[in-house]
Structure formats: C-alpha cells, structure tokens
Design a protein around this motif. Structure first.
Motif, PDB file in Angstrom:
ATOM      1  N   ALA A  44     116.919  91.816   9.871  1.00 20.52           N
ATOM      2  CA  ALA A  44     115.920  90.940  10.478  1.00 20.52           C
ATOM      3  C   ALA A  44     114.643  91.043   9.662  1.00 20.52           C
ATOM      4  CB  ALA A  44     115.655  91.330  11.927  1.00 20.52           C
ATOM      5  N   THR A  45     113.885  89.968   9.632  1.00 17.49           N
ATOM      6  CA  THR A  45     112.590  89.990   8.947  1.00 17.49           C
ATOM      7  C   THR A  45     111.548  90.596   9.871  1.00 17.49           C
ATOM      8  OG1 THR A  45     113.138  88.016   7.659  1.00 17.49           O
ATOM      9  CG2 THR A  45     110.816  88.587   7.846  1.00 17.49           C
ATOM     10  N   LEU A  46     110.820  91.587   9.373  1.00 20.69           N
ATOM     11  CA  LEU A  46     109.809  92.244  10.194  1.00 20.69           C
ATOM     12  C   LEU A  46     108.573  91.359  10.342  1.00 20.69           C
ATOM     13  CD1 LEU A  46     109.791  95.981   9.021  1.00 20.69           C
ATOM     14  CD2 LEU A  46     110.424  95.105  11.263  1.00 20.69           C
ATOM     15  N   PRO A  47     108.038  91.230  11.564  1.00 20.54           N
ATOM     16  CA  PRO A  47     106.822  90.441  11.775  1.00 20.54           C
ATOM     17  C   PRO A  47     105.582  91.286  11.466  1.00 20.54           C
ATOM     18  CG  PRO A  47     107.653  91.242  13.877  1.00 20.54           C
ATOM     19  CD  PRO A  47     108.612  91.721  12.835  1.00 20.54           C
ATOM     20  N   LEU A  48     105.230  91.373  10.189  1.00 20.79           N
ATOM     21  CA  LEU A  48     104.115  92.213   9.779  1.00 20.79           C
ATOM     22  C   LEU A  48     102.789  91.624  10.247  1.00 20.79           C
ATOM     23  CD1 LEU A  48     105.177  93.114   6.125  1.00 20.79           C
ATOM     24  CD2 LEU A  48     105.625  94.376   8.233  1.00 20.79           C
ATOM     25  N   ALA A  49     101.826  92.504  10.496  1.00 17.10           N
ATOM     26  CA  ALA A  49     100.496  92.088  10.943  1.00 17.10           C
ATOM     27  C   ALA A  49      99.450  92.576   9.942  1.00 17.10           C
ATOM     28  CB  ALA A  49     100.212  92.648  12.334  1.00 17.10           C
ATOM     29  N   GLY A  50      98.234  92.103  10.108  1.00 15.94           N
ATOM     30  CA  GLY A  50      97.129  92.586   9.293  1.00 15.94           C
ATOM     31  C   GLY A  50      97.211  92.149   7.843  1.00 15.94           C
ATOM     32  N   ARG A  55     103.576  89.319   3.547  1.00 11.00           N
ATOM     33  CA  ARG A  55     104.683  89.949   2.836  1.00 11.00           C
ATOM     34  C   ARG A  55     105.984  89.782   3.626  1.00 11.00           C
ATOM     35  NH1 ARG A  55     103.552  94.200  -0.635  1.00 11.00           N
ATOM     36  NH2 ARG A  55     105.803  94.101  -1.044  1.00 11.00           N
ATOM     37  N   THR A  56     107.097  89.786   2.911  1.00 12.10           N
ATOM     38  CA  THR A  56     108.410  89.701   3.544  1.00 12.10           C
ATOM     39  C   THR A  56     109.131  91.034   3.378  1.00 12.10           C
ATOM     40  OG1 THR A  56     108.602  87.330   3.134  1.00 12.10           O
ATOM     41  CG2 THR A  56     110.639  88.538   3.557  1.00 12.10           C
ATOM     42  N   VAL A  57     109.447  91.663   4.506  1.00 11.25           N
ATOM     43  CA  VAL A  57     110.185  92.925   4.511  1.00 11.25           C
ATOM     44  C   VAL A  57     111.353  92.779   5.477  1.00 11.25           C
ATOM     45  CG1 VAL A  57     110.120  95.390   5.041  1.00 11.25           C
ATOM     46  CG2 VAL A  57     108.161  94.308   3.942  1.00 11.25           C
ATOM     47  N   THR A  58     112.522  93.184   5.039  1.00 15.64           N
ATOM     48  CA  THR A  58     113.712  93.110   5.879  1.00 15.64           C
ATOM     49  C   THR A  58     114.018  94.478   6.458  1.00 15.64           C
ATOM     50  OG1 THR A  58     114.655  91.311   4.565  1.00 15.64           O
ATOM     51  CG2 THR A  58     116.182  92.587   5.918  1.00 15.64           C
ATOM     52  N   ILE A  59     114.154  94.548   7.789  1.00 12.84           N
ATOM     53  CA  ILE A  59     114.605  95.789   8.410  1.00 12.84           C
ATOM     54  C   ILE A  59     116.108  95.678   8.617  1.00 12.84           C
ATOM     55  CG2 ILE A  59     114.236  95.084  10.832  1.00 12.84           C
ATOM     56  CD1 ILE A  59     113.167  98.054  11.193  1.00 12.84           C
ATOM     57  N   ALA A  60     116.818  96.769   8.341  1.00 15.26           N
ATOM     58  CA  ALA A  60     118.276  96.753   8.373  1.00 15.26           C
ATOM     59  C   ALA A  60     118.794  97.873   9.246  1.00 15.26           C
ATOM     60  CB  ALA A  60     118.835  96.904   6.958  1.00 15.26           C
ATOM     61  N   LEU A 129     103.047  96.051  12.973  1.00 14.88           N
ATOM     62  CA  LEU A 129     103.763  94.831  13.330  1.00 14.88           C
ATOM     63  C   LEU A 129     102.988  94.004  14.345  1.00 14.88           C
ATOM     64  CD1 LEU A 129     107.424  96.158  13.821  1.00 14.88           C
ATOM     65  CD2 LEU A 129     106.285  95.444  11.703  1.00 14.88           C
ATOM     66  N   ASP A 130     103.338  92.715  14.413  1.00  9.56           N
ATOM     67  CA  ASP A 130     102.837  91.857  15.483  1.00  9.56           C
ATOM     68  C   ASP A 130     103.574  92.271  16.752  1.00  9.56           C
ATOM     69  OD1 ASP A 130     102.332  89.897  17.323  1.00  9.56           O
ATOM     70  OD2 ASP A 130     102.916  88.213  16.052  1.00  9.56           O
ATOM     71  N   PRO A 131     102.883  92.865  17.728  1.00 12.03           N
ATOM     72  CA  PRO A 131     103.573  93.407  18.904  1.00 12.03           C
ATOM     73  C   PRO A 131     104.243  92.357  19.771  1.00 12.03           C
ATOM     74  CG  PRO A 131     101.203  93.449  19.245  1.00 12.03           C
ATOM     75  CD  PRO A 131     101.424  93.061  17.806  1.00 12.03           C
ATOM     76  N   SER A 132     103.808  91.105  19.688  1.00 17.66           N
ATOM     77  CA  SER A 132     104.365  90.062  20.553  1.00 17.66           C
ATOM     78  C   SER A 132     105.586  89.371  19.955  1.00 17.66           C
ATOM     79  CB  SER A 132     103.294  89.010  20.855  1.00 17.66           C
ATOM     80  OG  SER A 132     102.916  88.321  19.671  1.00 17.66           O
ATOM     81  N   ALA A 133     105.915  89.666  18.703  1.00 18.74           N
ATOM     82  CA  ALA A 133     107.010  88.968  18.028  1.00 18.74           C
ATOM     83  C   ALA A 133     108.338  89.687  18.237  1.00 18.74           C
ATOM     84  CB  ALA A 133     106.719  88.864  16.532  1.00 18.74           C
ATOM     85  N   ASP A 134     109.385  88.907  18.486  1.00 19.89           N
ATOM     86  CA  ASP A 134     110.731  89.461  18.586  1.00 19.89           C
ATOM     87  C   ASP A 134     111.380  89.434  17.204  1.00 19.89           C
ATOM     88  OD1 ASP A 134     112.960  90.610  19.687  1.00 19.89           O
ATOM     89  OD2 ASP A 134     113.356  89.003  21.114  1.00 19.89           O
ATOM     90  N   LEU A 135     112.569  90.004  17.089  1.00 20.83           N
ATOM     91  CA  LEU A 135     113.312  89.990  15.834  1.00 20.83           C
ATOM     92  C   LEU A 135     114.432  88.968  15.911  1.00 20.83           C
ATOM     93  CD1 LEU A 135     113.762  93.794  14.981  1.00 20.83           C
ATOM     94  CD2 LEU A 135     111.990  92.228  14.170  1.00 20.83           C
TER      95      LEU A 135
END
Length: 288
Positions: A44-50, A55-60, A129-135
């Motif tokens: 899933a793509t992580l919903p990064l904040a700040g 940036r695009t980071v994939t969590i596996a 992370l953006d706390p309100s975003a789902d994966l």
C-alpha cells in the motif's frame, strides 16, 4: 582506567516501554495490523504528511529477508511490516525505518531498524503519516513485486523469494481490515475491527443472541484473537465458495455490528446477551 571512568563510558541503558496499541489514532490501524499479522504478499502507498507529503513510499507486509526497508534499484522506496526484530513500540520502529528510507539511495537495504536508542519526538508513524487516511491495500498472488519488472532474482533474494512464495496462503481483501483467507482445507474471514475490545465483544454478543452473528448458511463465528491492542473476530466460511462471494455478506455483517454497537448506548445487554458474551470470551485463541 578506574572503575568510575569505566562506568561513565558505559552506554546508558534504555528502558524499552511496551506500547500495547502501537497504531492507535491512525485510520489505517486495522490495515497495518492485518498486514503485519496475517496478510502475505500485500502493499500500500503510505499517506505521508508534512515535508515528505510529495514522496511515494510503499509499505509492504514483508520484504526480502524480512528487511525493515530498502530502496529498489529503480528508486522505488519500500518499508516492511513483518521484520526480524522489534522493540516494545512497533510504531516507533516503523517510523525510524521510514525516516531511513526517505534519505537512502537506490540499492541500499536496512536489515534491522534501530530498536535500542532512546525515543525522540516526531519519529513514530503517527508523527509521519496523515492520521485520517486509510490504506488502499493491494494483495498480490506472489512476491514477484519485490523486483522491478523483467529483473530475475539471484542469490539470497532468490532463495528468500522462493521460501516466501511457498508459505503463501491465498488471501483476498473484502473490506477495510477484513480478509478472506484459505488456510489449507478451511476458509476464514479475519476482520481487524477498530473498536474498544469490551464494546466490540458486547456487540458480537448482541448479534450472537439474536442468531445473526454469521455470514449466511454454512458459516459460523469461530472465535477471536488479539493483535496489537485490537480484537480480531474470525468466521469459518465454505472453502468451496469464491472469495468475492463473501463481499456483500461481509458488508451486511459489518452494518449489523455497527448498529449493535451503537445500540449499546441506549440498551445494555440483557441476560441472554450476557450469557452469549461469556461464551464468546471463552472462544478466544492465539493465531499461529
């Protein structure tokens, strides 16, 4: 060197504080737990904040050789959930691995995240992370996504890829935190439910007493297990049915559970529902 000097040179011992619900406060909490505990090849793509929101980071679920993070040769950045070591705060471990990955170069691998140094402000997942975003979790058939398209695995990566593929249990995502799993000759729905354990247990008991704690004929509530502070109910399903056949029954069950939980504010459990709750508590098990 004197005794006092030797003591002074010793590294200060860091107390490892256990965090029972490491992903609390994140909308993505159920998905993070599912990917760490029982979902095999998934990303899933992580919903990064700040400052890193662009940036695009994939969590596996798991990376080659259970690495904490790596940057693939094509520059794609990955962070792993199922890793070799952990501290008492998994969110902090993942935050540190994520921070490392954001500054790493193509081809670099972080085998093990820092689990020993003192906690610092701003390094947990909740801070990054953006706390309100789902994966938006993508479940894969195998682990071939470890490599860029067209690249063949070699050496330790090839061995790790083979072992990982051999251990896969067919899995499909039905809803947020809800996964169909074919475990040998049995099929299950495992649902990481984002609710306080006692309230969820009461809602399950209310449905059980009403005879609606199933997904239809031939299904039954099997029990539940705990994972990172949340309760994960499990249902036995017909292994002959395709995973997609359970999407609508799961949605209906989720709606009934939500309604039952809301009703607890107006009406406490009656005697039959309390007996049902006691029976459900006795059906908790450990996932292996």
């Amino acid at each position: 060197m004197g005794k006092a000097a030797r003591k002074k040179e010793r590294k200060e011992k860091v107390r490892d504080v256990f965090v029972g619900r490491p992903f609390e406060g994140l909308t993505a909490e159920p998905e993070l737990i599912a990917m760490r505990e029982f979902v095999p090849p998934a990303t899933a793509t992580l919903p990064l904040a700040g400052e890193h929101s662009d940036r695009t980071v994939t969590i596996a679920s798991v990376l080659p050789m259970a690495a904490a993070a790596f940057v693939r040769a094509d520059g794609e950045v990955f962070v792993g959930l199922q890793v070799q070591t952990r501290s008492g705060d998994i969110s902090r471990d993942l935050g540190r691995a994520l921070s490392w990955a954001l500054s790493a170069q193509p081809g670099e691998v972080l085998s093990v995240a820092d689990t020993r140094s003192p906690s610092q402000p701003g390094e947990r997942l909740q801070d990054l992370l953006d706390p309100s975003a789902d994966l938006d979790v993508q479940v894969h058939k195998d682990f071939s996504w470890w490599l860029p398209e067209g690249e063949e695995p070699t050496g330790e990566v090839a061995m790790s890829l083979q072992r990982a593929n051999e251990a896969i249990m067919p899995t499909e995502r039905l809803a947020s935190g809800a996964y169909w799993v074919l475990a040998g000759e049995k099929a299950h729905l495992r649902w990481v439910w984002p609710a306080e354990e006692n309230r969820l247990m009461q809602a399950l008991a209310r449905l059980s007493a009403a005879g609606t704690l199933t997904l239809g004929d031939g299904t039954k509530f099997a029990g539940s297990f705990r994972a990172h502070g949340l309760l994960v109910p499990v249902w036995d399903l017909d292994p002959e049915a395709h995973a997609r056949e359970w999407v609508e029954p799961a949605e209906a069950l989720g709606a009934r559970l939500t309604e039952a939980s809301a009703s607890l504010d107006e009406t406490p459990l009656d005697a039959a529902e309390r007996r049902a709750r006691d029976g459900l508590i006795g059906r908790q098990f450990t996932l292996r």
